[in-house]
Design a protein around this motif. Structure first.
Motif, PDB file in Angstrom:
ATOM      1  N   ARG A  60       0.866  -0.983  -0.046  1.00 43.72           N
ATOM      2  CA  ARG A  60      -0.195  -0.134   0.005  1.00 43.72           C
ATOM      3  C   ARG A  60       1.038   1.815   0.021  1.00 43.72           C
ATOM      4  O   ARG A  60       0.599   2.298  -0.614  1.00 43.72           O
ATOM      5  CB  ARG A  60      -0.761   0.329   0.836  1.00 43.72           C
ATOM      6  CG  ARG A  60      -2.081   1.455   1.487  1.00 43.72           C
ATOM      7  CD  ARG A  60      -2.915   1.233   0.172  1.00 43.72           C
ATOM      8  NE  ARG A  60      -4.091   2.307   0.089  1.00 43.72           N
ATOM      9  CZ  ARG A  60      -3.702   3.445  -0.561  1.00 43.72           C
ATOM     10  NH1 ARG A  60      -2.398   3.904  -0.710  1.00 43.72           N
ATOM     11  NH2 ARG A  60      -4.440   4.564  -0.529  1.00 43.72           N
ATOM     12  N   LEU A  61       1.923   0.932   0.441  1.00 45.83           N
ATOM     13  CA  LEU A  61       2.861   2.327   0.684  1.00 45.83           C
ATOM     14  C   LEU A  61       3.337   2.377  -0.362  1.00 45.83           C
ATOM     15  O   LEU A  61       3.824   3.663  -0.743  1.00 45.83           O
ATOM     16  CB  LEU A  61       3.678   1.994   1.939  1.00 45.83           C
ATOM     17  CG  LEU A  61       5.205   3.096   1.982  1.00 45.83           C
ATOM     18  CD1 LEU A  61       3.958   4.306   3.210  1.00 45.83           C
ATOM     19  CD2 LEU A  61       6.014   2.526   3.111  1.00 45.83           C
ATOM     20  N   SER A  63       1.425   4.772  -3.436  1.00 45.94           N
ATOM     21  CA  SER A  63       1.923   6.160  -3.478  1.00 45.94           C
ATOM     22  C   SER A  63       2.625   7.001  -4.300  1.00 45.94           C
ATOM     23  O   SER A  63       2.482   7.937  -4.269  1.00 45.94           O
ATOM     24  CB  SER A  63       1.647   6.595  -1.741  1.00 45.94           C
ATOM     25  OG  SER A  63       2.786   6.508  -1.228  1.00 45.94           O
ATOM     26  N   ASP A  75       4.474   8.587  -7.001  1.00 42.19           N
ATOM     27  CA  ASP A  75       3.775   9.359  -8.680  1.00 42.19           C
ATOM     28  C   ASP A  75       4.615   9.588  -8.837  1.00 42.19           C
ATOM     29  O   ASP A  75       6.045  10.110  -9.650  1.00 42.19           O
ATOM     30  CB  ASP A  75       3.269  10.577  -8.006  1.00 42.19           C
ATOM     31  CG  ASP A  75       2.557  11.411  -9.033  1.00 42.19           C
ATOM     32  OD1 ASP A  75       1.938  10.284  -9.422  1.00 42.19           O
ATOM     33  OD2 ASP A  75       1.599  12.307  -8.670  1.00 42.19           O
ATOM     34  N   ARG A  98       0.142   1.468 -12.401  1.00 43.54           N
ATOM     35  CA  ARG A  98       0.028   2.896 -12.096  1.00 43.54           C
ATOM     36  C   ARG A  98      -0.926   3.471 -12.845  1.00 43.54           C
ATOM     37  O   ARG A  98      -0.049   3.402 -14.136  1.00 43.54           O
ATOM     38  CB  ARG A  98       0.685   3.839 -10.721  1.00 43.54           C
ATOM     39  CG  ARG A  98       0.821   5.235 -10.415  1.00 43.54           C
ATOM     40  CD  ARG A  98       1.342   6.334  -9.849  1.00 43.54           C
ATOM     41  NE  ARG A  98       0.839   6.485  -9.569  1.00 43.54           N
ATOM     42  CZ  ARG A  98       0.794   7.332  -8.701  1.00 43.54           C
ATOM     43  NH1 ARG A  98       0.176   6.134  -7.425  1.00 43.54           N
ATOM     44  NH2 ARG A  98      -0.145   8.291  -8.588  1.00 43.54           N
TER      45      ARG A  98
END
Length: 519
Positions: A21-22, A25, A27, A95
């Motif tokens: 989950r980390l 993030s 980007d 992503r």
């Protein structure tokens, strides 16, 4: 003991899912190389920071609570961090898109189609193990309604993240924490395929489970009739569920396991221990009955369709069948235009293979009476025989019959034997003496390692996991070269989404239509 095992499992699962989950993030643009490099660096930065936290928790627990408890929590956590790194890398690769690796193509598309089939009451393949498609259907209905592609993406990442803790816990049935962690971490990276983690995890669990089963049979004389029945039923249930999840490894392991069972029965019978033979038969009988109750109908379907031909020729089927330490599948990348297998220094054999040879020899020398060594050796021999049998008839029959898939089992068994060689040598140098063959347990009377020793091993394994994880993820980064492993990520990033839009990072905003699925 059960409470500590649950603590190990919880620590591993929490770190694995949390780190994944980390990484979600991060980007970056995963389609551009500069974005890929930035993503890899961001993952490594997070890895180091989380490992520092794990190390501090381990140190604090060691000082103020208990060294054994601290070590078990740290090892479980690092197992989760190792596989979480790869799962987090897949999150970076995907992503901006809702599709899993390979979009709706290949096995990914077939699984998504099966989800629709199950939802609409249609039948799916009689040969393919049914448990994962049905688990994926449940996940889709709960978390990603009407979008099995998104369900496969998320479910696959969760399974990939949990692979490290699962393998670690399986080896904890036989080994102390640091050795279970080392074997599990080393094995996960070369063997688990991020696009299909559900297919490889059963192999990584099956070998230690088989070893524990053999150990239980050899110790069955000390059990009551009730304990023998219960033990057999537990093993039968575990084998049945693994078989329903992915049955291929049972096929390749069957010759070796059958031979080993015959050897064990002959050994017990030769020693004239009738009570031991009866108890062993009780364990095996209860295991067989439970297995058949859970997976019998699927096993019958699989056997009845065993003659179904596999004619799919690809890159690995043109490789030297004696080479198994690396494989390319049908996306060989640069290897397609070069020499493969890579040439070795000694008679065509490379240094890594030589290390495997030495490790196998030492394991057979020092631990030939131990169940884990016997299981790995017999499974390896049986897989080699089946591999060469099918490969030797490939020209005549024009059939592959999936024989290159034995590479994974051969490499895994080799790694297991090498790990056991190191473990047995460490026991010998520690003055523990030979292991009693009548007590083939690997949860030996060994004291908790000194703080400095265990800390050094944890740091070394974390360093290996960081390097191996980065290399694994980098190889899968999206690439327009359809002959490379990055093609699966590229397909996911260039397939039109169900809402009609292109994924966020599709090059130049262009994408292609997904493979049509029958709803």
């Amino acid at each position: 003991m059960i409470g500590l095992a649950a603590l190990e499992a919880a620590a591993g699962a929490l770190v694995a899912v949390g780190f994944t989950r980390l990484c979600m993030s991060i980007d970056v643009n995963p389609v551009q190389r500069i974005g890929q490099v930035s993503g890899l660096a961001a993952m490594q930065l997070r890895f180091i920071l989380v490992f520092i936290v794990i190390a501090l928790v381990w140190w604090a627990l060691s000082r103020w609570i208990s060294r054994p408890v601290a070590l078990r929590v740290a090892c479980g956590s690092l197992a989760g961090l190792a596989s979480g790194l790869v799962a987090g890398g897949v999150a970076v690769i995907l992503r901006g898109t809702e599709w899993p690796l390979n979009g709706t193509s290949g096995d990914s598309g077939q699984l998504q189609q099966w989800v629709f089939d199950i939802q609409h009451g249609r039948s799916i393949s009689d040969v393919y193990p049914p448990l994962f498609p049905r688990a994926l259907t449940w996940w889709t209905e709960v978390f990603n309604p009407d979008h099995p592609g998104a369900g496969l993406k998320m479910f696959g990442m969760v399974l990939l993240a949990l692979s490290g803790p699962a393998v670690y816990l399986a080896w904890r049935l036989l080994l102390p924490p640091l050795w279970a962690l080392g074997l599990g971490v080393v094995a996960v990276f070369p063997l688990v395929t991020p696009a299909k983690p559900y297919a490889d995890i059963p192999l990584l669990i099956l070998i230690p489970l088989l070893a524990k089963f053999v150990e239980t049979i050899l110790r069955a004389a000390r059990f009551s009739a009730k304990a023998s029945l219960l033990s057999g039923a537990v093993f039968g249930a575990a084998f049945g569920l693994l078989f329903l999840w992915y049955s291929g490894w049972f096929v390749w392991s069957a010759p070796g396991v059958l031979a080993l069972v015959i050897v064990m029965i002959a050994r017990v019978a030769r020693e004239g221990r009738r009570p031991a033979l009866l108890r062993a038969a009780t364990v095996m009988g209860a295991s067989a009955v439970t297995f058949l109750l859970i997976a019998g109908s699927y096993a019958i379907r699989l056997i009845s369709n065993s003659g179904e031909p596999d004619t799919y020729m690809y890159f690995d089927t043109n490789s030297d069948p004696a080479y198994f330490v690396m494989w390319q599948g049908d996306q060989p990348g640069a290897a397609a235009n070069g020499l493969w297998p890579p040439p070795g220094e000694l008679g065509g054999v490379g240094v890594f293979v030589l290390l495997l040879v030495v490790g196998i020899g030492v394991a057979l020398w020092l631990g030939s009476s131990l169940p884990v060594v016997q299981v790995a050796a017999f499974c390896m021999l049986g897989a080699f025989l089946m591999r060469y049998w099918f490969a030797s008839h490939m020209e005549r029959d024009q059939l592959v019959q999936l024989y290159p898939r034995t590479s994974a089992e051969l490499l895994y068994c080799s790694i297991v034997l090498c790990a056991m060689a190191g473990y047995l040598i460490s026991q010998k140098f520690a003055g523990r003496g030979a292991v009693d063959p009548e007590m083939p347990r690997h949860r030996l009377p060994i004291s908790a390692p000194a703080l400095r020793t265990s800390g050094a091993v944890l740091c070394a394994l974390a360093f290996f996991a960081a390097m191996a994880g980065s290399s694994t993820v980098d190889r899968l980064m999206p690439s327009g070269d359809q002959n490379s492993h990055g093609a699966q990520g590229w397909t996911a990033q260039t397939t039109r989404l169900p809402n009609g839009h292109c994924p966020k990072f599709a090059p130049e905003g262009k994408c292609h239509e997904p493979k049509p699925l029958v709803r």
